[in-house]
Design a protein around this motif. Sequence first.
Motif, short mmCIF file in Angstrom:
data_model
loop_
_atom_site.label_atom_id
_atom_site.label_comp_id
_atom_site.label_asym_id
_atom_site.label_seq_id
_atom_site.Cartn_x
_atom_site.Cartn_y
_atom_site.Cartn_z
N THR A 85 0.91 -1.15 -0.01
CA THR A 85 0.05 -0.18 0.00
C THR A 85 0.80 1.19 -0.02
N SER A 86 2.11 1.28 0.55
CA SER A 86 2.81 2.32 0.71
C SER A 86 3.16 2.90 -0.84
N LYS A 87 3.29 2.17 -1.67
CA LYS A 87 3.62 2.14 -3.21
C LYS A 87 2.58 2.94 -4.02
N TYR A 88 1.41 2.84 -3.52
CA TYR A 88 0.31 3.24 -4.35
C TYR A 88 -0.53 4.42 -3.70
N ARG A 89 0.25 5.02 -2.69
CA ARG A 89 -0.54 6.35 -2.12
C ARG A 89 -0.91 7.24 -3.00
N PRO A 90 -1.94 8.24 -2.78
CA PRO A 90 -2.83 8.15 -1.44
C PRO A 90 -3.94 7.16 -1.83
N TRP A 91 -4.50 6.72 -0.70
CA TRP A 91 -5.72 5.70 -0.83
C TRP A 91 -7.06 6.72 -0.34
N CYS A 92 -7.99 6.10 -0.68
CA CYS A 92 -9.30 6.70 -0.22
C CYS A 92 -10.35 5.26 0.18
N LEU A 93 -11.07 5.50 1.33
CA LEU A 93 -11.68 4.50 1.59
C LEU A 93 -13.06 4.37 0.67
N ARG A 94 -13.36 3.24 0.01
CA ARG A 94 -14.50 2.91 -0.63
C ARG A 94 -15.57 2.20 -0.29
N ALA A 95 -15.16 1.35 0.84
CA ALA A 95 -16.45 0.32 1.27
C ALA A 95 -15.93 0.07 2.63
N VAL A 96 -16.80 -0.17 3.68
CA VAL A 96 -16.51 -0.71 4.90
C VAL A 96 -17.80 -1.69 5.20
N PHE A 97 -17.48 -2.90 5.62
CA PHE A 97 -18.41 -3.92 6.15
C PHE A 97 -18.10 -4.40 7.54
N LYS A 98 -19.07 -4.45 8.37
CA LYS A 98 -18.92 -4.98 9.76
C LYS A 98 -19.09 -6.45 9.45
N VAL A 99 -17.99 -7.17 10.18
CA VAL A 99 -18.00 -8.78 10.14
C VAL A 99 -18.64 -9.16 11.45
N GLY A 100 -18.05 -8.78 12.48
CA GLY A 100 -18.48 -9.03 13.84
C GLY A 100 -17.33 -9.23 15.05
N GLU A 101 -17.73 -10.10 16.10
CA GLU A 101 -16.71 -9.99 17.00
C GLU A 101 -15.42 -10.80 17.08
N LEU A 102 -15.39 -11.71 15.95
CA LEU A 102 -14.26 -12.96 15.64
C LEU A 102 -13.34 -12.30 14.67
N LYS A 103 -12.24 -12.23 15.35
CA LYS A 103 -10.94 -11.74 14.23
C LYS A 103 -10.83 -13.00 13.27
N THR A 104 -11.03 -14.22 13.65
CA THR A 104 -10.80 -15.15 12.69
C THR A 104 -11.93 -15.37 11.53
N GLU A 105 -12.95 -14.66 11.85
CA GLU A 105 -14.02 -14.46 10.67
C GLU A 105 -13.77 -13.69 9.87
N ALA A 106 -13.16 -12.36 10.31
CA ALA A 106 -12.61 -11.41 9.53
C ALA A 106 -11.46 -11.95 8.58
N ILE A 107 -10.49 -12.63 9.28
CA ILE A 107 -9.59 -13.05 8.46
C ILE A 107 -9.80 -13.82 7.28
N LYS A 108 -10.78 -14.68 7.51
CA LYS A 108 -11.42 -15.77 6.69
C LYS A 108 -12.07 -15.10 5.45
N LEU A 109 -12.86 -14.13 5.82
CA LEU A 109 -13.52 -13.42 4.84
C LEU A 109 -12.75 -12.45 3.75
N GLU A 110 -11.74 -11.86 4.48
CA GLU A 110 -10.76 -10.96 3.85
C GLU A 110 -9.97 -11.99 2.66
N LYS A 111 -9.66 -13.10 3.20
CA LYS A 111 -8.79 -14.03 2.47
C LYS A 111 -9.64 -14.60 1.30
#
Length: 102
Positions: free
Chosen positions: A40-66
């Motif tokens: 990400t440092s190579k392609y600055r600047p970045w802007c936020l395009r979308a945000v989604f709530k996953v929940g309370e579990l980090k493992t679930e967020a990692i799984k969905l990101e992957k």
Amino acid sequence: MTYYIYIIYSEQYDKYYVGYSQNPWERLIKHNTVPFNTFTSKYRPWCLRAVFKVGELKTEAIKLEKFIKKQKSRILLEKLIDSNFILTGKLAQLVRVPHMRN
């Protein structure tokens, strides 16, 4: 703590990036300022395009990101950014949240 999936975009380089975080708004600042040599440092600047709530579990967020990253699909990312796109399948658990904060 709640975890989120976020999509950021570099208009200058026409690139998207997907990540997860407990605070995507703060994470965006880091993507734009941290001095390490990262993707990400190579392609600055970045802007936020979308945000989604996953929940309370980090493992679930990692799984969905992957899952999203493994699709290697710009079309999918652009659909996710579209607020009219209906999330189905594995992505149905995501909850779109307003990404503009004061």
